[in-house]
Structures are given as C-alpha cells and as structure tokens.
Design a protein around this motif. Structure first.
Motif, PDB file in Angstrom:
ATOM      1  N   ILE A  31       0.840  -1.207   0.000  1.00 24.22           N
ATOM      2  CA  ILE A  31       0.000   0.000   0.000  1.00 24.22           C
ATOM      3  C   ILE A  31       0.868   1.248   0.000  1.00 24.22           C
ATOM      4  CG2 ILE A  31      -1.722   1.291   1.319  1.00 24.22           C
ATOM      5  CD1 ILE A  31      -2.692  -1.378   2.444  1.00 24.22           C
ATOM      6  N   GLN A  35       1.015   4.707  -2.565  1.00 25.91           N
ATOM      7  CA  GLN A  35       0.432   5.805  -1.801  1.00 25.91           C
ATOM      8  C   GLN A  35       1.461   6.895  -1.530  1.00 25.91           C
ATOM      9  OE1 GLN A  35      -1.127   5.274   2.374  1.00 25.91           O
ATOM     10  NE2 GLN A  35      -3.100   5.202   1.316  1.00 25.91           N
ATOM     11  N   ARG A 196     -12.630  -3.096  -2.547  1.00 30.07           N
ATOM     12  CA  ARG A 196     -12.880  -2.864  -1.121  1.00 30.07           C
ATOM     13  C   ARG A 196     -14.265  -3.342  -0.708  1.00 30.07           C
ATOM     14  NH1 ARG A 196     -10.162   3.048   0.315  1.00 30.07           N
ATOM     15  NH2 ARG A 196      -8.013   2.449  -0.195  1.00 30.07           N
ATOM     16  N   SER A 309       0.460   7.049   9.964  1.00 33.64           N
ATOM     17  CA  SER A 309      -0.677   6.963   9.053  1.00 33.64           C
ATOM     18  C   SER A 309      -1.822   6.185   9.683  1.00 33.64           C
ATOM     19  CB  SER A 309      -0.267   6.295   7.741  1.00 33.64           C
ATOM     20  OG  SER A 309      -1.392   5.919   6.980  1.00 33.64           O
ATOM     21  N   PHE A 310      -3.040   6.753   9.648  1.00 30.09           N
ATOM     22  CA  PHE A 310      -4.218   6.058  10.149  1.00 30.09           C
ATOM     23  C   PHE A 310      -4.469   4.784   9.342  1.00 30.09           C
ATOM     24  CE2 PHE A 310      -5.131  10.079  12.189  1.00 30.09           C
ATOM     25  CZ  PHE A 310      -5.792   9.713  13.331  1.00 30.09           C
ATOM     26  N   SER A 311      -4.539   4.933   8.026  1.00 26.13           N
ATOM     27  CA  SER A 311      -4.944   3.806   7.173  1.00 26.13           C
ATOM     28  C   SER A 311      -3.922   2.682   7.192  1.00 26.13           C
ATOM     29  CB  SER A 311      -5.173   4.291   5.735  1.00 26.13           C
ATOM     30  OG  SER A 311      -3.989   4.885   5.209  1.00 26.13           O
ATOM     31  N   ARG A 312      -2.631   3.015   7.040  1.00 27.34           N
ATOM     32  CA  ARG A 312      -1.615   1.961   6.991  1.00 27.34           C
ATOM     33  C   ARG A 312      -1.406   1.318   8.363  1.00 27.34           C
ATOM     34  NH1 ARG A 312       0.851   6.004   3.920  1.00 27.34           N
ATOM     35  NH2 ARG A 312       2.381   6.414   5.547  1.00 27.34           N
ATOM     36  N   ALA A 314      -3.796   0.852  10.513  1.00 29.64           N
ATOM     37  CA  ALA A 314      -4.930  -0.068  10.638  1.00 29.64           C
ATOM     38  C   ALA A 314      -4.668  -1.344   9.856  1.00 29.64           C
ATOM     39  CB  ALA A 314      -6.203   0.612  10.136  1.00 29.64           C
ATOM     40  N   VAL A 315      -4.092  -1.212   8.659  1.00 31.46           N
ATOM     41  CA  VAL A 315      -3.744  -2.394   7.868  1.00 31.46           C
ATOM     42  C   VAL A 315      -2.696  -3.227   8.599  1.00 31.46           C
ATOM     43  CG1 VAL A 315      -2.609  -3.167   5.738  1.00 31.46           C
ATOM     44  CG2 VAL A 315      -4.338  -1.358   5.650  1.00 31.46           C
ATOM     45  N   ALA A 360      -8.285   8.004  -0.387  1.00 33.44           N
ATOM     46  CA  ALA A 360      -7.716   7.957   0.965  1.00 33.44           C
ATOM     47  C   ALA A 360      -8.285   9.037   1.878  1.00 33.44           C
ATOM     48  CB  ALA A 360      -6.195   8.091   0.894  1.00 33.44           C
ATOM     49  N   GLY A 363     -12.698   9.654   3.726  1.00 36.41           N
ATOM     50  CA  GLY A 363     -13.135   9.356   5.087  1.00 36.41           C
ATOM     51  C   GLY A 363     -12.733  10.399   6.113  1.00 36.41           C
TER      52      GLY A 363
END
Length: 601
Positions: A31, A35, A196, A309-312, A314-315, A360, A363
């Motif tokens: 990711i 990104q 997704r 990073s919030f998204s990474r 979480a992943v 990205a 949200g």
C-alpha cells in the motif's frame, strides 16, 4: 528507554510472531509504495520523493518509538501542509522547493525530538479536538479538490486562494478535458471501490496501480498526451545535508512547529487506539522522540516530512503485526523497490495517483463529530465550524486557519471560565447540600451562608468571585458566617489568593467570619506558600463542610442556631420540615441511614 524496540527482540524468537510481522510488513509496503508516490506529488514533489520518505523513516520510528504497530511515512495532511508552506517560497518541483522540503523535515524532526527529550508532549493538547475536527475535514476537501486537474488531464492558472484555483480548473475542464485520462481515473476508482466492497482483503491500491500501468503502457498513454510518473532514479537515496541560513530558518520555523504538532497528533491518536486494543504500553514522549528522528532521517536522505498513518497502521494491526519488526520489513520492501523495481513504475498514470489520494481522504471529511461537539458544548461546535470555514477560505495558507482555531478555542475557554457557576446551597432533607437556584423551596439560615464556586480561582474570574461574594453579603445583613465550599476549586493563582485574602479581611472587619471547607491540597499549598494561612488561622479551614458548620454553631449565640437544634442546616431539622409539608412523598433513604452518609454533595 532510548531504544524500546530492544525489549521486542526476544519475542521474534517465536516463529509465529516473526511470520506474522513479515507478512504484515509486506502488506503495508504494497500500500505504501503507490500511496507515498501519490502523497509526494500532493506535496509538490516528484513522485520518487515519496519512496525516499518511505525507506528509512518507518524503520527509525519503529526502533525509537514506543508504538509497535504505528506505520510511519508520508500522509495526506502533512503532505498538503508541506506544499502550502513551501509554495510561497519556491515553485513546486524546483530545486529550491526540493531543498526547502528536506530542510522542513529536519526542522520538524529537531522540534519533535526536543519536545520528546524535554517531555513536553503536553503541548499537543493546545490543539483541541474541535480544532482538529474542523481542520482535518477542511484539509480533506482541499486535498481532494487539488487533484481535480489530474483527473481531467488539464492545467490551470494557480490563484492566490485555493477556491479560485479550483474554479480555474473547472473552467479548463469544461473545454479541454483529456478523455483518456478521465477513463484511467474512473477505472482506478472503480477498481479500488469494487475490491474494497467485494474483496476487502485484496490490495486494492496495488491492483489499481498494476492494472492502469499495464493499460498505460499497452496504449502508449504518454504519447496520447497522458501524464505519467516517468523516469524514477534507481538506487537508494544518499545522505545530503542541505544548507540552512537564518533567513530560511525564519521562513520555515512557523510551518515546522505547526506541522510537527499536527503530524504528531495524528500519529499519537492512532497509536493510542492501537495500544488500547493490544494493551501495550505507550509513551507519548518516547513516540515524539521516534517521530522526530524519523523526520530528521527523511530530510537527510532526500525525503520530506512524515507522520503516522491512520490507514496503513490499521492495515498493519489487522494483518497481525505484533512488534515493530513489521515496519522494518516495510522499509526493506521499499528499499528493494528503489533498487530494482522503479522501471516498472515508469508508465504509472498520474490520474491513478490522484484517485489514490482522493479515495484515501474521503473518510477524513467528518460532519457528525462536529454536530456532536456542538451538542455537547456549543462553543466547541463554533470552534470546529469556524476552523473549517477559515481553513477552506485561507487555503493554501493552512497555518492561518489552524492558528485562528487554536486562539479561538483558548479565548472561548477563558471566556467560559470567567463566569463559572456560583451557587448558594442549603441542607436538603436527604442530608446533602443543594443549589438554592435548583431547589428554591429549601429553608436557609439567616446567620450562616454557604456558597460554592465551581472553577479554579485565577486572574480571569477572581474579580467575578469577589463581586458575587460581596453581593451575597449585601443581601444577607444578618449573616455572621460565610462558609466557602471549596471542593470545586482545583487551584488558586496569585490573583485568586490576593482576592480571597482581601475578601476575608474586609468581611471580618464588617463582622462576618469567612470559613473555608473541603479544600484540595493544591489550594492549601498555594495559600500556605503565600503566607495567607498561619498557625492561628488554621482553625478557619475545615476538611468537611459539617465541621465548618459545627464550628459556627459553637461560636454563635442564636436562638435558631444554638443547641436547640433549630438550624435548617441540620439534617434533623431539614427532615422535620420536609415531613411537615402536606403531600410530600417519602424520601427513599431512612434518616438513620442518612446520618451515616457523607453529608456533602
């Protein structure tokens, strides 16, 4: 500990832990690679600068930070603020712009390291939740709309304000839209949204990058005037120390402080959420130290400012990461990409990177939390809305929007504390003391007045406190004692101490004794240090409200308050008065049990 990761080395002896960390690190890297390239372009930098900022920083942050699963690297908000801070100083993509970007990362890192070493992470608290809500929502809209030109394959004149630039882009899109670019953009969005929804475990971003890159190469997208990433230098970035002059320092320091606080707030927020989930220790100051070192490393090796990073993240945690080794694996995969795989990214369409950014940040636009803040405290809602509006209006000067929000939130807080709740209380039949404005039917004593102040006593409200006490004194001419229930006063500053001392002297000169009950330790320490309490005066301070009342009753000669038990501030009298009323419901707690309860509210 300077290097908390050493504690995690023993855990890697477990083959299962090692396995899940390696898989999680690879998953995050799949990711991060596309990104980070997208975010670098958002920052006004060549795409490969995102890869440089994704190589060492994740590793450094994992080694020196305290969070095990926090994924550090380029993020949308910090990238946008980097572009907004540097555009007034140099043209995007120019040599001067690149130098400023690396210098900005180093300054941010030095500031964060200093805060961590001095254990001043509490400074982040000046960025209140409503300010962050308004800023991030506005920032997400600015980020998304900044990519419109790449979606339509057009160029437009950059204006002084972001909304003017967006208008210019829309005007250009109405006449000069590049339809192959629009097709690539729609295809990318369709792939990422579809995967997704139906295959959430698949790497949607990577699949969109691979698919659109193959289409771009097969159709000669670049020869059809389509924008692509182009040549990416092979190899790892070398160390380069940019020159820093005093003038450049002055140009960058304000932006560095703001970005460091915003970036760290984003990092610590997700780190706290993960620590609560995994029940692992998190040290905010150690995390500041780690984030600071990662930014310094990014700047020294041709990167730009980074954050958690919030998204990474979480992943990373959802992939099963248990230690910081997963981030080291992520950095290794990025290093392999820089060494061997950059030619594969030559035909990657810019439109694909734009859609990655837009997907990205969608949200990040959050309206419901702003509505919730408004319901809880209207002033917080006002701060969030004004920060949101000012950030949108002042863009690309994002620092002005967030500074206005910070000053407004502080001003409203001071305003609220200038006129805190002030109450006269009396004995309720259940044994507690209640506010007379809420229970006006309660009987009061003409000789003893009990008041409460629900705020720390400091310079902004000390005059208000004095005015209210003197008003009570003027309205109750028979009063012989005024008891201050200080349970709600957490601290007293020098102005508050002076007002309180002078007030006691003035009232006692007029024949009214001031007693203070239920003081906190900080209150008493301030009074003793100021010399307001001496050994002979300690009898005027009481740990319980009932002790202050007993003292007053013993000192007075009054038909109502003497040992005949006629004072309405006594439990038995309050209960007797309550029972004497016609049609009053029975109290749920018997009098004999009430006597055993703490009698202060």
């Amino acid at each position: 500990m300077l290097v908390p990761t050493f504690d995690q080395l023993a855990e890697l002896r477990d083959k299962e832990t090692l396995k899940v960390d390696i898989l999680a690190g690879i998953t995050v890297a799949l990711i991060l690679v596309p990104q980070s390239m997208a975010y670098a372009q958002l920052a006004g930098l060549p795409a490969y600068y995102g890869l440089y900022a994704s190589f060492l920083p994740p590793m450094i942050a994992a080694i020196f930070g305290s969070s095990r699963q926090l994924a550090t690297g380029p993020v949308a908000v910090v990238s946008l603020m980097t572009a907004a801070s540097l555009e007034p100083l140099a043209a995007s993509g120019s040599e001067g712009f690149l130098m400023y970007a690396t210098l900005l990362a180093i300054l941010i890192g030095l500031f964060q390291v200093s805060l961590g070493v001095l254990r001043l992470g509490v400074l982040v608290d000046f960025l209140s939740h409503p300010v962050v809500l308004g800023f991030t929502s506005a920032g997400a809209i600015i980020i998304g709309t900044s990519q419109i030109s790449k979606l339509f394959g057009v160029t437009a004149e950059r204006a002084d304000h972001h909304y003017e630039t967006v208008y210019n882009v829309i005007q250009a899109a109405l006449t000069d839209t590049h339809w192959p670019t629009v097709f690539i953009a729609l295809l990318s969005i369709g792939i990422m949204v579809g995967i997704r929804r139906w295959k959430p475990t698949w790497p949607a971003v990577l699949i969109a990058v691979v698919f659109t890159t193959l289409i771009s190469k097969a159709t000669d997208f670049a020869k059809r005037n389509g924008a692509i990433v182009g040549e990416i230098p092979e190899g790892l970035p070398g160390i380069a120390i940019p020159q820093l002059s005093f003038d450049i320092f002055l140009d960058l320091i304000t932006a560095a402080i703001i970005i460091s606080l915003i970036g760290f707030m984003e990092a610590i927020s997700i780190a706290k959420a993960m620590a609560a989930k995994t029940r692992q220790h998190l040290d905010a100051n150690q995390e500041l130290f780690g984030q600071g070192l990662s930014n310094i490393a990014s700047g020294l090796f041709s990167g730009y400012p980074v954050s958690g990073s919030f998204s990474r993240s979480a992943v990373n945690i959802n992939a099963g990461a248990r230690t910081g080794f997963s981030s080291i694996v992520t950095a290794a995969v990025v290093g392999i990409t820089l060494l061997f795989l950059t030619p594969l990214l030559y035909h990657l369409p810019q439109a694909t990177l734009a859609t990655i950014i837009i997907i990205a940040v969608v949200g990040l636009v959050k309206i419901e939390p702003i509505k919730h803040a408004w319901k809880v405290e209207k002033h917080d809602g006002i701060v969030a809305v004004i920060t949101f509006v000012l950030t949108l209006y002042m863009a690309p000067h994002l620092d002005k929007g967030i500074l206005a929000g910070v000053f407004l939130s502080m001003a409203l807080f001071i305003y609220r504390t200038m006129r805190p709740r002030f109450a006269m209380v009396s004995r309720h039949p259940d044994g507690t003391f209640r506010d007379l404005s809420v229970f006006p039917e309660l009987e009061t004593c003409k000789n003893i007045i009990i008041i409460r102040f629900y705020m720390s006593l400091y310079y902004a409200n000390a005059g208000y406190f004095e005015t209210k006490v003197l008003q009570v004194f003027a309205e109750h001419r028979d009063a012989k004692y005024i008891i201050i229930d200080a349970e709600g006063i957490n601290m007293v500053d020098s102005t508050g101490e002076m007002v309180l001392t002078q007030l006691r002297e003035r009232l006692e000169a007029a024949g009214v004794i001031v007693l203070i009950a239920r003081m906190k330790r900080q209150f008493m320490q301030s009074m003793r240090k100021a010399g307001a309490i001496t050994t002979t005066e300690d009898e005027r301070f009481f740990s319980r409200l009932t002790f202050a009342l007993e003292y007053a009753w013993d000192q007075m000669e009054c038909d109502q308050c003497d040992n005949s038990k006629g004072c309405p501030l006594r439990i038995s009298v309050a209960r007797k008065q309550y029972d004497a009323r016609e049609g009053t419901p029975a109290l749920p707690t018997p009098v004999d049990k009430i006597r055993t309860l703490v009698t202060e509210e």
